[in-house]
Design an enzyme around this catalytic site. Structure first.
Site, PDB file in Angstrom:
ATOM      1  N   GLY A   1      80.499  21.409  62.916  1.00  0.00           N
ATOM      2  CA  GLY A   1      80.491  22.264  64.099  1.00  0.00           C
ATOM      3  C   GLY A   1      79.086  22.407  64.670  1.00  0.00           C
TER       4      GLY A   1
ATOM      5  N   SER B   1      81.456  15.144  50.641  1.00  0.00           N
ATOM      6  CA  SER B   1      81.800  16.533  50.977  1.00  0.00           C
ATOM      7  C   SER B   1      82.547  17.198  49.813  1.00  0.00           C
ATOM      8  CB  SER B   1      82.640  16.572  52.254  1.00  0.00           C
ATOM      9  OG  SER B   1      83.768  15.748  52.128  1.00  0.00           O
TER      10      SER B   1
ATOM     11  N   GLU C   1      89.050  19.634  49.499  1.00  0.00           N
ATOM     12  CA  GLU C   1      90.151  19.154  50.356  1.00  0.00           C
ATOM     13  C   GLU C   1      91.029  18.136  49.614  1.00  0.00           C
ATOM     14  OE1 GLU C   1      87.467  18.037  53.704  1.00  0.00           O
ATOM     15  OE2 GLU C   1      88.704  19.377  54.907  1.00  0.00           O
TER      16      GLU C   1
ATOM     17  N   LYS D   1      90.387   6.292  57.597  1.00  0.00           N
ATOM     18  CA  LYS D   1      89.414   7.245  57.042  1.00  0.00           C
ATOM     19  C   LYS D   1      89.915   7.787  55.701  1.00  0.00           C
ATOM     20  CE  LYS D   1      85.556   9.533  57.220  1.00  0.00           C
ATOM     21  NZ  LYS D   1      85.390  10.929  57.415  1.00  0.00           N
TER      22      LYS D   1
ATOM     23  N   ALA E   1      76.743  15.205  58.074  1.00  0.00           N
ATOM     24  CA  ALA E   1      76.097  16.431  58.546  1.00  0.00           C
ATOM     25  C   ALA E   1      76.014  17.411  57.391  1.00  0.00           C
ATOM     26  CB  ALA E   1      76.904  17.042  59.682  1.00  0.00           C
TER      27      ALA E   1
ATOM     28  N   ASN F   1      88.086   8.198  51.988  1.00  0.00           N
ATOM     29  CA  ASN F   1      87.930   9.501  51.338  1.00  0.00           C
ATOM     30  C   ASN F   1      88.693   9.606  50.023  1.00  0.00           C
ATOM     31  OD1 ASN F   1      87.795  10.792  54.593  1.00  0.00           O
ATOM     32  ND2 ASN F   1      86.120  10.923  53.165  1.00  0.00           N
TER      33      ASN F   1
ATOM     34  N   GLY G   1      81.316  27.094  62.578  1.00  0.00           N
ATOM     35  CA  GLY G   1      79.872  26.850  62.675  1.00  0.00           C
ATOM     36  C   GLY G   1      79.341  26.291  61.369  1.00  0.00           C
TER      37      GLY G   1
HETATM   38  N1  LIG Z   1      80.033  17.403  56.774  1.00  0.00           N
HETATM   39  C1  LIG Z   1      80.280  16.115  56.998  1.00  0.00           C
HETATM   40  O1  LIG Z   1      79.345  15.284  56.946  1.00  0.00           O
HETATM   41  C2  LIG Z   1      81.657  15.635  57.342  1.00  0.00           C
HETATM   42  C3  LIG Z   1      82.751  16.492  57.358  1.00  0.00           C
HETATM   43  N2  LIG Z   1      83.979  16.009  57.722  1.00  0.00           N
HETATM   44  C4  LIG Z   1      85.156  16.876  57.756  1.00  0.00           C
HETATM   45  O2  LIG Z   1      84.987  17.849  58.791  1.00  0.00           O
HETATM   46  C5  LIG Z   1      85.632  19.074  58.433  1.00  0.00           C
HETATM   47  C6  LIG Z   1      84.592  20.203  58.472  1.00  0.00           C
HETATM   48  O3  LIG Z   1      83.630  19.904  57.476  1.00  0.00           O
HETATM   49  P1  LIG Z   1      82.232  20.657  57.357  1.00  0.00           P
HETATM   50  O4  LIG Z   1      81.704  20.986  58.697  1.00  0.00           O
HETATM   51  O5  LIG Z   1      81.414  19.845  56.438  1.00  0.00           O
HETATM   52  O6  LIG Z   1      82.677  21.998  56.638  1.00  0.00           O
HETATM   53  P2  LIG Z   1      81.852  23.379  56.501  1.00  0.00           P
HETATM   54  O7  LIG Z   1      82.399  24.078  55.323  1.00  0.00           O
HETATM   55  O8  LIG Z   1      80.399  23.090  56.577  1.00  0.00           O
HETATM   56  O9  LIG Z   1      82.244  24.131  57.836  1.00  0.00           O
HETATM   57  C7  LIG Z   1      83.455  24.770  58.052  1.00  0.00           C
HETATM   58  C8  LIG Z   1      83.137  25.970  58.910  1.00  0.00           C
HETATM   59  O10 LIG Z   1      84.349  26.583  59.328  1.00  0.00           O
HETATM   60  C9  LIG Z   1      84.128  27.974  59.312  1.00  0.00           C
HETATM   61  N3  LIG Z   1      85.397  28.687  59.291  1.00  0.00           N
HETATM   62  C10 LIG Z   1      86.285  28.814  58.275  1.00  0.00           C
HETATM   63  N4  LIG Z   1      87.335  29.557  58.644  1.00  0.00           N
HETATM   64  C11 LIG Z   1      87.089  29.934  59.928  1.00  0.00           C
HETATM   65  C12 LIG Z   1      87.787  30.743  60.857  1.00  0.00           C
HETATM   66  N5  LIG Z   1      88.932  31.339  60.558  1.00  0.00           N
HETATM   67  N6  LIG Z   1      87.242  30.913  62.088  1.00  0.00           N
HETATM   68  C13 LIG Z   1      86.070  30.354  62.427  1.00  0.00           C
HETATM   69  N7  LIG Z   1      85.358  29.579  61.575  1.00  0.00           N
HETATM   70  C14 LIG Z   1      85.863  29.376  60.351  1.00  0.00           C
HETATM   71  C15 LIG Z   1      83.307  28.204  58.061  1.00  0.00           C
HETATM   72  O11 LIG Z   1      82.710  29.493  58.130  1.00  0.00           O
HETATM   73  P3  LIG Z   1      81.763  30.086  56.943  1.00  0.00           P
HETATM   74  O12 LIG Z   1      80.501  29.324  57.031  1.00  0.00           O
HETATM   75  O13 LIG Z   1      81.598  31.486  57.329  1.00  0.00           O
HETATM   76  O14 LIG Z   1      82.523  29.858  55.675  1.00  0.00           O
HETATM   77  C16 LIG Z   1      82.322  27.046  58.174  1.00  0.00           C
HETATM   78  O15 LIG Z   1      81.221  27.403  58.950  1.00  0.00           O
HETATM   79  C17 LIG Z   1      86.212  18.849  57.029  1.00  0.00           C
HETATM   80  O16 LIG Z   1      87.558  18.485  57.127  1.00  0.00           O
HETATM   81  C18 LIG Z   1      85.376  17.684  56.476  1.00  0.00           C
HETATM   82  O17 LIG Z   1      86.053  16.934  55.504  1.00  0.00           O
HETATM   83  C19 LIG Z   1      84.164  14.706  58.076  1.00  0.00           C
HETATM   84  C20 LIG Z   1      83.117  13.845  58.046  1.00  0.00           C
HETATM   85  C21 LIG Z   1      81.781  14.209  57.691  1.00  0.00           C
HETATM   86  C1  LIG Z   2      82.437   8.976  54.260  1.00  0.00           C
HETATM   87  C2  LIG Z   2      82.121  10.096  53.267  1.00  0.00           C
HETATM   88  C3  LIG Z   2      82.559   9.699  51.888  1.00  0.00           C
HETATM   89  C4  LIG Z   2      80.626  10.220  53.340  1.00  0.00           C
HETATM   90  O1  LIG Z   2      80.074  11.021  52.357  1.00  0.00           O
HETATM   91  C5  LIG Z   2      82.832  11.354  53.708  1.00  0.00           C
HETATM   92  O2  LIG Z   2      83.546  11.341  54.695  1.00  0.00           O
HETATM   93  C6  LIG Z   2      82.780  12.612  52.938  1.00  0.00           C
HETATM   94  O3  LIG Z   2      81.840  12.829  52.173  1.00  0.00           O
HETATM   95  O4  LIG Z   2      83.719  13.404  53.117  1.00  0.00           O
END
Ligand SMILES: NC(=O)C1=CN([C@@H]2O[C@H](COP(=O)(O)OP(=O)(O)OC[C@H]3O[C@@H](n4cnc5c(N)ncnc54)[C@H](OP(=O)(O)O)[C@@H]3O)[C@@H](O)[C@H]2O)C=CC1
Ligand SMILES: CC(C)(CO)C(=O)C(=O)O
Length: 295
Positions: free
Chosen positions: A14, A244, A256, A178, A124, A182, A10
């Site tokens: 998510g 990120s 990461e 991608k 996001a 990154n 979440g």
């Molecule tokens: N944010 C963005 O704009 C973008 C993100 N991404 C990629 O997407 C992926 C997710 O990123 P993002 O959403 O930003 O990351 P976040 O840190 O915002 O979200 C990860 C979530 O996973 C939860 N989590 C961790 N371990 C568990 C578990 N065992 N069970 C259930 N939930 C769990 C965390 O919980 P808690 O909050 O409790 O720690 C947190 O809510 C990454 O690989 C990122 O690089 C790709 C493009 C854009």
């Molecule tokens: C594309 C970019 C660089 C956008 O911020 C991204 O995917 C990240 O921040 O992880």
């Protein structure tokens, strides 16, 4: 067609997906903390673009509900716990992994089937346990990794004009494209603590970025010119974003880097001095945070 969609995690991605899917489908979000699940069950998710959307939330760990598709949106470094549990459950739900980077390819256990991979081109940002900001509009690309069917069905069922999905035929190409972005933008913006646009605007950062892009292009035998043009375009389009990796460092969380730039290093047969430098620099910053050593 009404789908039953599961989302593990979440966080920013998510919650964004839960909000967009929840307008039309039944959505279940699996969280790490029971407090967050409670809050989501009480008030749903609030997205700045969509308003309030209802969903169901559960603490992840026990059984899974019956889903048509399950998205995994935890970070790379959080994936191993989730994979262990998914493997134990050995459910036959199609799982889509949405992580940045490529390190997870080496972690995915054989027992999980069918498996799809995706890349998120949206921006996001989670503002609270129940609130998400849609900071950049893009699309979600999906490709089959280990599955009988291509990813077309996922894209067809989930595509919306304001939340586009695109099926890709070749997961490796999709992930490498991608990864190129990154491995250039994320470490530099994290080390120099700048928004993405400075990769284009600042001549010194732009020069460092081009060196990273050249190294990664060589490793994956891609055209440097095409990749560089792509990197500059994304840096411009997401100019006001904090990457990120920078966000993780600002929140004193592990990044990461090992799954992104570390993966490029692992796949290279020759020395990559610029990649080596950024990987060690990001690790140094993570370590300094742990030691309280940053001013
Ligand atoms: N944010 C963005 O704009 C973008 C993100 N991404 C990629 O997407 C992926 C997710 O990123 P993002 O959403 O930003 O990351 P976040 O840190 O915002 O979200 C990860 C979530 O996973 C939860 N989590 C961790 N371990 C568990 C578990 N065992 N069970 C259930 N939930 C769990 C965390 O919980 P808690 O909050 O409790 O720690 C947190 O809510 C990454 O690989 C990122 O690089 C790709 C493009 C854009
Ligand atoms: C594309 C970019 C660089 C956008 O911020 C991204 O995917 C990240 O921040 O992880």
């Amino acid at each position: 067609m009404l789908l039953n969609i599961g989302i593990i995690g979440g966080g920013s991605v998510g919650l964004l997906m839960a909000a967009y899917f929840g307008r039309k489908h039944e959505v279940h979000v699996y969280t790490k903390r029971s407090q967050q699940a409670g809050l989501l069950n009480e008030s749903g998710v609030y997205c700045d673009v969509l308003g309030q959307v209802n969903l169901r939330a559960h603490l992840f760990g026990g059984a899974l509900h019956k889903h048509d598709v399950l998205f995994v949106t935890v970070k790379q470094q959080q994936l191993s716990t989730v994979l262990d549990l998914l493997e134990e459950l050995s459910c036959r739900i199609p799982v889509v992994f949405l992580q940045n980077g490529m390190g997870h390819l080496e972690l995915l256990p054989k027992k999980i089937y069918p498996v799809y991979l995706g890349v998120v081109e949206h921006g996001a940002k989670r503002a609270s346990d129940t609130k998400v900001l849609h900071t950049g509009r893009g699309r979600v690309k999906v490709a089959a990794y280990k599955a009988e069917q291509s990813a077309e069905w996922i894209a067809d069922l989930l595509h919306e004009e304001d939340f586009p999905f695109q099926a890709e035929g070749d997961y490796f190409n999709m992930l490498v494209s991608k990864l190129m972005v990154n491995t250039v933008i994320n470490p530099l913006t994290a080390i120099f603590r700048v928004q993405n646009k400075f990769i284009v605007k600042n001549t010194e950062l732009r020069s460092l970025a081009s060196k990273l892009c050249r190294e990664a292009s060589q490793v994956f035998q891609r055209s440097y010119e095409e990749e560089w043009e792509h990197v500059l375009r994304v840096a411009e389009q997401t100019g006001d974003n904090y990457s990120s990796m920078l966000t993780d460092l600002s929140l004193q969380r592990k990044t990461e880097i090992d799954y992104i730039s570390g993966y490029v290093l692992k796949k290279s047969v020759s020395e990559l001095p610029y990649h080596q430098f950024v990987v060690r620099s990001v690790h140094a910053l993570e370590q300094l945070d742990g030691e309280g050593g940053r001013v």
